[in-house]
Design a protein around this motif. Structure first.
Motif, PDB file in Angstrom:
ATOM      1  N   PRO A   1       0.807  -1.213   0.000  1.00  0.00           N
ATOM      2  CA  PRO A   1       0.000   0.000   0.000  1.00  0.00           C
ATOM      3  C   PRO A   1       0.849   1.275   0.000  1.00  0.00           C
ATOM      4  CG  PRO A   1       0.051  -0.965   2.182  1.00  0.00           C
ATOM      5  CD  PRO A   1       0.789  -1.903   1.278  1.00  0.00           C
ATOM      6  N   SER A   2       0.284   2.351  -0.537  1.00  0.00           N
ATOM      7  CA  SER A   2       0.964   3.650  -0.479  1.00  0.00           C
ATOM      8  C   SER A   2      -0.070   4.722  -0.139  1.00  0.00           C
ATOM      9  CB  SER A   2       1.632   3.963  -1.820  1.00  0.00           C
ATOM     10  OG  SER A   2       0.658   4.079  -2.834  1.00  0.00           O
ATOM     11  N   THR A   3       0.344   5.669   0.691  1.00  0.00           N
ATOM     12  CA  THR A   3      -0.567   6.707   1.144  1.00  0.00           C
ATOM     13  C   THR A   3      -0.494   7.924   0.225  1.00  0.00           C
ATOM     14  OG1 THR A   3      -0.238   5.971   3.412  1.00  0.00           O
ATOM     15  CG2 THR A   3      -1.178   8.162   3.121  1.00  0.00           C
ATOM     16  N   GLN A   4      -1.666   8.431  -0.127  1.00  0.00           N
ATOM     17  CA  GLN A   4      -1.758   9.672  -0.900  1.00  0.00           C
ATOM     18  C   GLN A   4      -2.793  10.535  -0.200  1.00  0.00           C
ATOM     19  OE1 GLN A   4      -2.753   8.269  -4.827  1.00  0.00           O
ATOM     20  NE2 GLN A   4      -0.614   8.134  -5.419  1.00  0.00           N
ATOM     21  N   GLY A   5      -2.311  11.475   0.595  1.00  0.00           N
ATOM     22  CA  GLY A   5      -3.216  12.335   1.365  1.00  0.00           C
ATOM     23  C   GLY A   5      -3.927  11.512   2.425  1.00  0.00           C
ATOM     24  N   GLU A   6      -5.264  11.502   2.365  1.00  0.00           N
ATOM     25  CA  GLU A   6      -6.051  10.752   3.350  1.00  0.00           C
ATOM     26  C   GLU A   6      -6.469   9.378   2.826  1.00  0.00           C
ATOM     27  OE1 GLU A   6      -9.329  13.077   4.760  1.00  0.00           O
ATOM     28  OE2 GLU A   6      -8.061  14.794   5.199  1.00  0.00           O
ATOM     29  N   MET A   7      -6.002   9.032   1.629  1.00  0.00           N
ATOM     30  CA  MET A   7      -6.382   7.763   0.993  1.00  0.00           C
ATOM     31  C   MET A   7      -5.162   6.846   0.918  1.00  0.00           C
ATOM     32  SD  MET A   7      -8.635   5.895  -0.778  1.00  0.00           S
ATOM     33  CE  MET A   7      -9.922   6.882  -1.495  1.00  0.00           C
ATOM     34  N   ILE A   8      -5.374   5.579   1.236  1.00  0.00           N
ATOM     35  CA  ILE A   8      -4.320   4.570   1.065  1.00  0.00           C
ATOM     36  C   ILE A   8      -4.673   3.804  -0.199  1.00  0.00           C
ATOM     37  CG2 ILE A   8      -3.183   2.541   2.040  1.00  0.00           C
ATOM     38  CD1 ILE A   8      -4.130   3.569   4.823  1.00  0.00           C
ATOM     39  N   ARG A   9      -3.776   3.824  -1.176  1.00  0.00           N
ATOM     40  CA  ARG A   9      -3.988   3.083  -2.424  1.00  0.00           C
ATOM     41  C   ARG A   9      -3.298   1.729  -2.294  1.00  0.00           C
ATOM     42  NH1 ARG A   9      -5.580   6.082  -6.862  1.00  0.00           N
ATOM     43  NH2 ARG A   9      -4.433   4.740  -8.287  1.00  0.00           N
ATOM     44  N   VAL A  10      -4.018   0.677  -2.622  1.00  0.00           N
ATOM     45  CA  VAL A  10      -3.463  -0.674  -2.537  1.00  0.00           C
ATOM     46  C   VAL A  10      -3.536  -1.310  -3.925  1.00  0.00           C
ATOM     47  CG1 VAL A  10      -3.565  -2.894  -1.335  1.00  0.00           C
ATOM     48  CG2 VAL A  10      -4.395  -0.829  -0.191  1.00  0.00           C
ATOM     49  N   PRO A  11      -2.441  -1.197  -4.703  1.00  0.00           N
ATOM     50  CA  PRO A  11      -2.451  -1.835  -6.026  1.00  0.00           C
ATOM     51  C   PRO A  11      -2.293  -3.346  -5.884  1.00  0.00           C
ATOM     52  CG  PRO A  11      -0.362  -0.720  -5.636  1.00  0.00           C
ATOM     53  CD  PRO A  11      -1.219  -0.461  -4.440  1.00  0.00           C
ATOM     54  N   THR A  12      -3.039  -4.107  -6.681  1.00  0.00           N
ATOM     55  CA  THR A  12      -2.870  -5.562  -6.661  1.00  0.00           C
ATOM     56  C   THR A  12      -1.972  -5.942  -7.826  1.00  0.00           C
ATOM     57  OG1 THR A  12      -4.907  -5.807  -7.914  1.00  0.00           O
ATOM     58  CG2 THR A  12      -5.072  -6.098  -5.555  1.00  0.00           C
ATOM     59  N   PRO A  13      -0.825  -6.536  -7.516  1.00  0.00           N
ATOM     60  CA  PRO A  13       0.108  -6.895  -8.583  1.00  0.00           C
ATOM     61  C   PRO A  13      -0.455  -8.010  -9.446  1.00  0.00           C
ATOM     62  CG  PRO A  13       0.866  -7.756  -6.481  1.00  0.00           C
ATOM     63  CD  PRO A  13      -0.350  -6.930  -6.206  1.00  0.00           C
ATOM     64  N   PRO A  14      -0.121  -8.012 -10.737  1.00  0.00           N
ATOM     65  CA  PRO A  14      -0.591  -9.107 -11.589  1.00  0.00           C
ATOM     66  C   PRO A  14       0.032 -10.427 -11.125  1.00  0.00           C
ATOM     67  CG  PRO A  14       0.941  -7.687 -12.782  1.00  0.00           C
ATOM     68  CD  PRO A  14       0.701  -7.052 -11.458  1.00  0.00           C
ATOM     69  N   LEU A  15      -0.712 -11.499 -11.255  1.00  0.00           N
ATOM     70  CA  LEU A  15      -0.220 -12.803 -10.819  1.00  0.00           C
ATOM     71  C   LEU A  15       0.670 -13.424 -11.894  1.00  0.00           C
ATOM     72  CD1 LEU A  15      -3.495 -14.345  -9.371  1.00  0.00           C
ATOM     73  CD2 LEU A  15      -1.558 -13.505  -8.084  1.00  0.00           C
TER      74      LEU A  15
END
Length: 186
Positions: A92-106
């Motif tokens: 996860p990475s934080t951007q302001g008040e939102m945490i973005r959680v990218p799902t890596p391709p399998l």
């Protein structure tokens, strides 16, 4: 207890086993983002372990990204750390008040591992179904022994329970095939 009670109880227990399998399969990652991945992430919320969904809003930003927005600003770092340490392979990475959680391709290898995991879950569910069938048949034998039903009724009920077992096993197989297609679709 009657034959009808045994059949009803058996049906309910088999239904629960199928629902448990569905819930377990929903946790298996497929390469696309879905909020269910984070269902079991526990966060240290003022000293007690709390489910992520109880302290943050979890949404889909796009097909590969989950958005987590904690209701309290000071929980952002704690939530991000909990997601990272949940051993889900997410970063996860934080951007302001939102945490973005990218799902890596399998990777292909990881997809095959996931399919094995799904088949293992299905086998566990089938074992549970067969154990429920065994319990029901033992219950029917006890009814005959206690002279609460005839042997003919017992045989008919055993046939119905076998049909029920076959129906649930077929449904488990269908669930596995669907999940396998979902996992292997790139």
């Amino acid at each position: 207890m009657s034959v009808a009670d045994v059949k009803k109880n058996t049906d309910q227990r088999m239904q629960k086993s199928l629902e448990t399998l569905r819930a377990d399969l929903a946790k298996v990652r497929t390469g696309r983002a879905h909020t269910g991945i984070l269902d079991h992430v526990m966060v240290d919320y003022y000293g007690s372990q709390t489910n992520l969904s109880q302290i943050a809003n979890v949404t889909l930003i796009d097909a590969r990204t989950i958005g987590v927005q904690p209701w309290e600003k000071k929980m952002i770092a704690v939530v991000e750390k909990a997601i990272r340490e949940a051993d889900l392979g997410l970063n996860p990475s934080t951007q302001g008040e939102m945490i973005r959680v990218p799902t890596p391709p399998l990777t292909e290898e990881r997809r095959k591992e996931m399919v094995k995991l799904v088949k293992g879950e299905a086998e566990d569910a089938k074992i549970a179904i067969r154990n429920i069938r065994r319990d029901a048949n033992e219950g029917l034998k006890k009814l005959v022994k206690d002279k609460e039903c005839s042997e003919d009724d017992e045989r008919r009920a055993q046939d119905e329970i076998q049909k029920l077992t076959d129906k649930f096993v077929a449904e488990i197989d269908k669930q596995v095939i669907d999940k396998e297609k979902e996992i292997l679709t790139v």
